[in-house]
Scaffold this active site. Structure first.
Site, PDB file in Angstrom:
ATOM      1  N   ASN A   1     100.636  24.172 -13.206  1.00 14.99           N
ATOM      2  CA  ASN A   1      99.978  24.955 -12.161  1.00 14.99           C
ATOM      3  C   ASN A   1     101.081  25.509 -11.258  1.00 14.99           C
ATOM      4  O   ASN A   1     101.700  24.751 -10.515  1.00 14.99           O
ATOM      5  CB  ASN A   1      99.029  24.048 -11.366  1.00 14.99           C
ATOM      6  CG  ASN A   1      98.450  24.741 -10.142  1.00 14.99           C
ATOM      7  OD1 ASN A   1      98.515  25.965 -10.013  1.00 14.99           O
ATOM      8  ND2 ASN A   1      97.886  23.960  -9.235  1.00 14.99           N
TER       9      ASN A   1
ATOM     10  N   LYS B   1     100.738  27.607  -8.826  1.00 17.76           N
ATOM     11  CA  LYS B   1     100.253  27.918  -7.480  1.00 17.76           C
ATOM     12  C   LYS B   1     100.740  29.313  -7.052  1.00 17.76           C
ATOM     13  O   LYS B   1     100.874  30.188  -7.898  1.00 17.76           O
ATOM     14  CB  LYS B   1     100.691  26.830  -6.495  1.00 17.76           C
ATOM     15  CG  LYS B   1     100.424  25.423  -7.031  1.00 17.76           C
ATOM     16  CD  LYS B   1     100.589  24.347  -6.021  1.00 17.76           C
ATOM     17  CE  LYS B   1     100.487  23.018  -6.724  1.00 17.76           C
ATOM     18  NZ  LYS B   1     100.306  21.897  -5.834  1.00 17.76           N
TER      19      LYS B   1
ATOM     20  N   HIS C   1      90.572  22.690  -8.031  1.00 17.38           N
ATOM     21  CA  HIS C   1      91.821  22.060  -7.600  1.00 17.38           C
ATOM     22  C   HIS C   1      91.663  21.640  -6.128  1.00 17.38           C
ATOM     23  O   HIS C   1      91.011  22.334  -5.346  1.00 17.38           O
ATOM     24  CB  HIS C   1      92.988  23.046  -7.764  1.00 17.38           C
ATOM     25  CG  HIS C   1      94.321  22.395  -7.542  1.00 17.38           C
ATOM     26  ND1 HIS C   1      94.831  22.193  -6.286  1.00 17.38           N
ATOM     27  CD2 HIS C   1      95.227  21.889  -8.410  1.00 17.38           C
ATOM     28  CE1 HIS C   1      96.010  21.576  -6.392  1.00 17.38           C
ATOM     29  NE2 HIS C   1      96.273  21.385  -7.673  1.00 17.38           N
TER      30      HIS C   1
ATOM     31  N   GLU D   1      93.463  21.889  -3.631  1.00 15.86           N
ATOM     32  CA  GLU D   1      93.828  22.907  -2.628  1.00 15.86           C
ATOM     33  C   GLU D   1      92.693  23.912  -2.451  1.00 15.86           C
ATOM     34  O   GLU D   1      92.457  24.404  -1.344  1.00 15.86           O
ATOM     35  CB  GLU D   1      95.139  23.593  -3.046  1.00 15.86           C
ATOM     36  CG  GLU D   1      96.330  22.662  -2.830  1.00 15.86           C
ATOM     37  CD  GLU D   1      97.506  22.895  -3.757  1.00 15.86           C
ATOM     38  OE1 GLU D   1      97.619  23.988  -4.336  1.00 15.86           O
ATOM     39  OE2 GLU D   1      98.305  21.955  -3.912  1.00 15.86           O
TER      40      GLU D   1
ATOM     41  N   GLU E   1      93.400  14.000 -10.252  1.00 17.80           N
ATOM     42  CA  GLU E   1      94.542  14.255  -9.372  1.00 17.80           C
ATOM     43  C   GLU E   1      94.289  13.645  -7.996  1.00 17.80           C
ATOM     44  O   GLU E   1      93.583  14.256  -7.163  1.00 17.80           O
ATOM     45  CB  GLU E   1      94.750  15.761  -9.204  1.00 17.80           C
ATOM     46  CG  GLU E   1      95.036  16.497 -10.489  1.00 17.80           C
ATOM     47  CD  GLU E   1      95.807  17.781 -10.210  1.00 17.80           C
ATOM     48  OE1 GLU E   1      96.958  17.863 -10.618  1.00 17.80           O
ATOM     49  OE2 GLU E   1      95.258  18.681  -9.559  1.00 17.80           O
TER      50      GLU E   1
ATOM     51  N   GLY F   1     102.207  16.910  -4.908  1.00 18.30           N
ATOM     52  CA  GLY F   1     103.335  17.493  -4.173  1.00 18.30           C
ATOM     53  C   GLY F   1     103.997  16.543  -3.189  1.00 18.30           C
ATOM     54  O   GLY F   1     104.766  16.980  -2.333  1.00 18.30           O
TER      55      GLY F   1
ATOM     56  N   SER G   1     102.556  14.620  -8.796  1.00 15.94           N
ATOM     57  CA  SER G   1     103.980  14.260  -8.793  1.00 15.94           C
ATOM     58  C   SER G   1     104.488  13.757 -10.149  1.00 15.94           C
ATOM     59  O   SER G   1     105.308  12.841 -10.213  1.00 15.94           O
ATOM     60  CB  SER G   1     104.258  13.237  -7.691  1.00 15.94           C
ATOM     61  OG  SER G   1     104.019  13.827  -6.426  1.00 15.94           O
TER      62      SER G   1
HETATM   63  C1  PEP Z   1      99.107  20.111  -8.877  1.00 12.36           C
HETATM   64  O1  PEP Z   1      99.342  21.120  -8.215  1.00 12.36           O
HETATM   65  O2  PEP Z   1      98.041  20.020  -9.488  1.00 12.36           O
HETATM   66  C2  PEP Z   1     100.103  19.043  -8.916  1.00 12.36           C
HETATM   67  C3  PEP Z   1      99.808  17.958  -9.585  1.00 12.36           C
HETATM   68  O3  PEP Z   1     101.290  19.265  -8.231  1.00 12.36           O
HETATM   69  P1  PEP Z   1     102.604  18.332  -8.287  1.00 12.36           P
HETATM   70  O4  PEP Z   1     102.896  18.042  -9.738  1.00 12.36           O
HETATM   71  O5  PEP Z   1     103.675  19.169  -7.655  1.00 12.36           O
HETATM   72  O6  PEP Z   1     102.298  17.089  -7.538  1.00 12.36           O
END
Ligand code: PEP
Length: 238
Positions: A8, A10, A88, A90, A160, A166, A201
């Site tokens: 992803n 973003k 997601h 966000e 997630e 992040g 992460s």
């Molecule tokens: C994500 O944006 O779905 C995500 C898991 O980001 P990151 O791997 O940077 O934590």
């Protein structure tokens, strides 16, 4: 079950960076489903210049019409996009998407031959208050009550934890295993068994351990998917 390594991007990656990724990324989707969800404007370039599945970070629940700024699944499909992230954290937090609107988006994605990657997860506060499974159940039941075994191959569930996205913080392997097993068990109660991927992460340094959890069928990755080298290393772990 099929395995997935999904990126992803973003709202990141300049055109130069997209071009560099396309040139340097050598893996191709065979047994492993490798997918990248870039900014929508870069979908056509990546479709033409890579061997992997390209998807969107969001899609509309509507077919077409006066919905400024939205992305219609029909038009994504026309371009050659193959999947869409839906719900997601966000989008849920910043754009107030609800589980109900996500279910409508999934219906629309499936009607237009897009794989729907349905994202669920608990906040830090919910995690600390031991509410993870209750939160996930609330996010999953509307899905399980709407879809059926016939949709099995067209939906992937991305677990997630919001607090792991992040942040560099990752739940213990035992927690990831316990929660993703819970998701599978809940789905099985509804005679459905979707692939479940973990996100939050994921990095080359922790992928080996995460990829070996039997109830995890892949990963959804933000930061570490931006560079061909690190995303390639994640793909090679499966
Ligand atoms: C994500 O944006 O779905 C995500 C898991 O980001 P990151 O791997 O940077 O934590």
């Amino acid at each position: 079950m099929k395995k997935y390594c999904l990126g992803n991007w973003k709202m990141n990656q300049s055109l130069e960076e997209v071009k560099a990724f396309s040139k340097d990324f050598q893996e191709s989707s065979n047994d492993l489903y490798i997918g990248i969800a870039p900014q929508a404007i870069h979908i056509p370039y990546l479709l033409e210049n890579t061997q992997i599945f390209i998807g969107s970070q969001n899609c509309s629940e509507h077919k077409s019409g006066a919905f400024t700024g939205e992305l219609g699944p029909q038009f994504l499909n026309e371009l050659g996009a193959k999947f869409s992230l839906i719900g997601h954290s966000e989008r849920r937090q910043l754009y107030k998407e609800t589980t109900e609107s996500c279910i409508e988006k999934i219906k629309n994605a499936l009607s237009n031959d897009l794989l729907a990657v349905y994202c669920i997860g608990e906040t830090l506060q919910e995690f600390e208050q031991n509410q993870t499974k209750e939160v996930l159940k609330n996010q999953l039941l509307p899905l399980l009550e709407t879809f059926s075994i016939n949709d099995q191959d067209n939906i992937v569930i991305a677990y997630e934890p919001v607090w792991a996205i992040g942040t560099g913080k990752v739940p213990t392997l035992d927690i990831i295993s316990d929660v993703t097993s819970y998701i599978h068990d809940l789905c099985l109660q509804y005679k459905q068994d979707y692939s479940v991927v973990y996100g939050g992460s994921v990095k080359p340094a922790n992928i080996k351990d995460i990829s070996q959890i039997p109830s995890v069928q892949g990963v959804l990755v933000g930061g570490a998917s931006l560079k061909a080298e690190s995303f390639g290393a994640l793909c090679r772990a499966f």
